[in-house]
Scaffold this motif. Sequence first.
Motif, PDB file in Angstrom:
ATOM      1  N   ALA A  15       0.831  -1.210   0.000  1.00  0.00           N
ATOM      2  CA  ALA A  15       0.000   0.000   0.000  1.00  0.00           C
ATOM      3  C   ALA A  15       0.860   1.253   0.000  1.00  0.00           C
ATOM      4  O   ALA A  15       0.658   2.162  -0.818  1.00  0.00           O
ATOM      5  N   ILE A  16       1.835   1.318   0.906  1.00  0.00           N
ATOM      6  CA  ILE A  16       2.666   2.525   0.985  1.00  0.00           C
ATOM      7  C   ILE A  16       3.596   2.614  -0.207  1.00  0.00           C
ATOM      8  O   ILE A  16       3.919   3.716  -0.677  1.00  0.00           O
ATOM      9  N   LEU A  17       4.029   1.486  -0.748  1.00  0.00           N
ATOM     10  CA  LEU A  17       4.855   1.496  -1.952  1.00  0.00           C
ATOM     11  C   LEU A  17       4.068   2.073  -3.131  1.00  0.00           C
ATOM     12  O   LEU A  17       4.602   2.854  -3.931  1.00  0.00           O
ATOM     13  N   ALA A  18       2.797   1.681  -3.237  1.00  0.00           N
ATOM     14  CA  ALA A  18       1.956   2.192  -4.316  1.00  0.00           C
ATOM     15  C   ALA A  18       1.704   3.685  -4.169  1.00  0.00           C
ATOM     16  O   ALA A  18       1.752   4.434  -5.162  1.00  0.00           O
ATOM     17  N   VAL A  19       1.446   4.135  -2.954  1.00  0.00           N
ATOM     18  CA  VAL A  19       1.145   5.549  -2.726  1.00  0.00           C
ATOM     19  C   VAL A  19       2.359   6.420  -3.037  1.00  0.00           C
ATOM     20  O   VAL A  19       2.289   7.372  -3.832  1.00  0.00           O
ATOM     21  N   ILE A  20       3.491   6.099  -2.425  1.00  0.00           N
ATOM     22  CA  ILE A  20       4.695   6.903  -2.645  1.00  0.00           C
ATOM     23  C   ILE A  20       5.167   6.787  -4.086  1.00  0.00           C
ATOM     24  O   ILE A  20       5.617   7.765  -4.695  1.00  0.00           O
TER      25      ILE A  20
END
Length: 306
Positions: A207-212
């Motif tokens: 999730a955080i990889l996709a957002v950033i």
Amino acid sequence: MELSIKNKFIQKTRAQKSWKDRVFDVAVYGIAILMILSIVYPLWFIIIASFSNPADVANGNVWFWPKEWKLDGYIELLKQDIIWRGYLNTIIYTAVGTLIALVVNIPAGYALSRKDLFGRKWISIFIIIPMFISGGLVPTYLVVKAFGLLDTFWVMVLPFAVSSFNIIIARTFFKESIPETLWEAAQIDGCGTIRYFLTMVLPLSKAILAVIGLWTAVGIWNSWFNALIYLNNENLQPLQLILRRILISNQSLLGTTTGELASELRRLSEMMKYAAIVVSTVPIMCLYPFLQKYFNQGVMVGSVKE
């Protein structure tokens, strides 16, 4: 049996809704629809305007569908050979820059989330300060020049790869979403810090990889000011800067022509303006549906207090 009882309960609950609840639901749905339309319609209008006669757009004759389909703007825009070079440059900058940003910011955020990191408080302060205080354009230019990055490929991906905001967001995600017991269990099995991060933390951090990754990719894709300041070589310039130069050239040319030629150039210039917006926006918008699943999860990370 259980399913029928559940359905009866749902039907009973719906029947018990008061008229105030129904009015509230209608109001919420109505506001949501208006918000969606306010976002979607401008995008749709740009698309249909790029296929329409500029005179029809200026006179308000184009609302939901082109009055007559015209491809002149796209034809004139894509006839520019430098457009394709700019496209390739932007794709490479976006791919490499996003990868470097993830490699730099994600481990930094994870390190700051660890309670056993020595000097974590002072390191966090050191990282947060650039979010509010910038060195300015001239000092940044001098630093970039001192490192020999001017007019090179790396000036578009290295100097601005570190983002304090992304590091703080990643730190919050790791602190709130990765349980400490997982690290304790990994230590019992003889897992070291780096191996734990690579084999256990990263697979749980999509999730955080996709957002950033999406934020970084959009920022690099739309970037033109850095290229304007640090790049003089036309073969290295990204799409956005090339489109800007083409549109400015068209406007300058309009001031030197008169009569029917000026009218035709003005028509092509307006169509190319809308076509440039579509050409530069559609590719990055096509990336979003593939990351939406994780983006919706990770975008709420910043709202969780520490």
